[in-house]
Design an enzyme around this catalytic site. Structure first.
Site, short mmCIF file in Angstrom:
data_model
loop_
_atom_site.label_atom_id
_atom_site.label_comp_id
_atom_site.label_asym_id
_atom_site.label_seq_id
_atom_site.Cartn_x
_atom_site.Cartn_y
_atom_site.Cartn_z
N THR A 1 0.84 -1.20 0.00
CA THR A 1 0.00 0.00 0.00
C THR A 1 0.88 1.25 0.00
OG1 THR A 1 -0.28 -0.07 2.42
CG2 THR A 1 -1.94 -1.19 1.08
N LYS B 1 3.66 -4.12 7.95
CA LYS B 1 3.34 -3.04 7.02
C LYS B 1 2.45 -2.04 7.73
CE LYS B 1 0.10 -2.66 4.26
NZ LYS B 1 -0.81 -1.93 5.19
N THR C 1 -4.11 0.68 10.92
CA THR C 1 -4.14 -0.01 9.63
C THR C 1 -2.77 -0.62 9.42
OG1 THR C 1 -5.63 1.69 8.84
CG2 THR C 1 -4.73 0.21 7.20
N GLU D 1 3.06 8.29 6.54
CA GLU D 1 2.77 9.10 5.36
C GLU D 1 3.16 10.57 5.60
OE1 GLU D 1 -0.97 6.38 3.79
OE2 GLU D 1 -1.36 8.35 4.69
N ASN E 1 -3.15 12.57 0.91
CA ASN E 1 -4.44 12.05 1.34
C ASN E 1 -5.66 12.83 0.83
OD1 ASN E 1 -4.15 9.66 3.35
ND2 ASN E 1 -2.53 11.08 3.95
#
Length: 262
Positions: A2, A28, A39, A122, A250
């Protein structure tokens, strides 16, 4: 993978009696990361001979000290798991596991993987070890830490390398922790450093120069120390800043459906 930008893996070897026991892990996760868990997916494997119930207990302890002490953006998801598997091929005595460094090694593996997730968050440009102590109990210390680490104002100040104690006090004020602003200390240090430079102490700003503090907070990694002076509670949380890159990644583009995430 991802949104991960790198592989996250680690392995260690310890002695259990006369046997060499190995513990390895991969995981991950980069976005929607918040304890409970996030997540993320984590897989731990070992060749130790260990009872299933003992491995389950050990994993619960390790996760409590690692994956449940990280936040990238304060968001959570239904899609998370940490799984541990053991095949017993090391041939050690199961009774020796209880007297070994197995728990410490498992804690280390899980914590290193958890830190990798935060560092690869991120848009992340800062990795912050947030150390809250002096709360009335550990639960309130955790509440204080989460309020600080998930504050958009605090996280954007981290992005700018700004040692902004005012935003930290604001987050503490609306947290569920019992606080008295006349007792609070806020200080900064290099990663795992013993020398803490205080920006705010016992309810007052210190005379430490902004430039001196900013030299610490403009680094890619630093420690933030908060002491509430209310009791013995403490909590350590690993957090990330909020950057322009996180927003750009995002927000998506409605003219390009492929950029719109879940």
């Amino acid at each position: 993978m991802t949104t991960d930008t790198c592989r996250k893996e680690i392995a260690v070897e310890i002695k259990v009696g006369r046997s060499a026991v190995r513990i390895g892990g991969i995981c991950k996760g980069a976005g929607m990361i918040q304890p409970g868990m996030a997540t993320m997916l984590g897989f731990i494997s070992t060749d130790a001979a260990i009872e299933s119930s003992a491995l389950k207990r050990a994993l619960k302890i390790a996760v409590g000290k690692s994956f449940n002490r990280i936040t990238v953006d304060g968001d959570m998801s239904t899609n998370d798991s940490v799984i541990a598997l053991a095949n017993g091929r090391a041939g050690n005595s199961k009774s020796e596991i209880r007297r070994s460094q197995f728990q410490a090694a498992l804690n280390f593996v899980c914590l290193e993987l958890a830190k990798m997730i935060v560092r690869d968050g991120e848009g992340t440009s800062r990795f912050v070890a947030l150390r809250v102590r002096g709360a009335r109990n550990d639960r309130e210390a955790e509440a204080a830490a989460r309020a600080i680490a998930n504050s958009s104002l605090v996280r954007t100040s981290w992005c700018g390398g700004d040692p902004n104690w005012g935003r930290i006090l604001c987050a503490l004020g609306y947290s569920k922790a019992d606080v008295d602003e006349t007792r609070i200390d806020v200080g900064y240090a290099q990663p795992d450093g013993r020398k803490i430079l205080f920006a705010f102490r016992r309810g007052r700003p210190t005379n430490v120069a902004l430039k001196t503090l900013a030299k610490i907070t403009s680094a890619a990694e630093f420690d933030l120390h908060v002491d509430l002076h209310r009791g013995q509670g403490e909590f350590l949380l690993y957090a990330a800043d909020l950057t322009e890159n996180y927003v750009a990644f995002n927000k998506g583009d409605i003219t390009d459906p492929a950029t719109l995430g879940g």
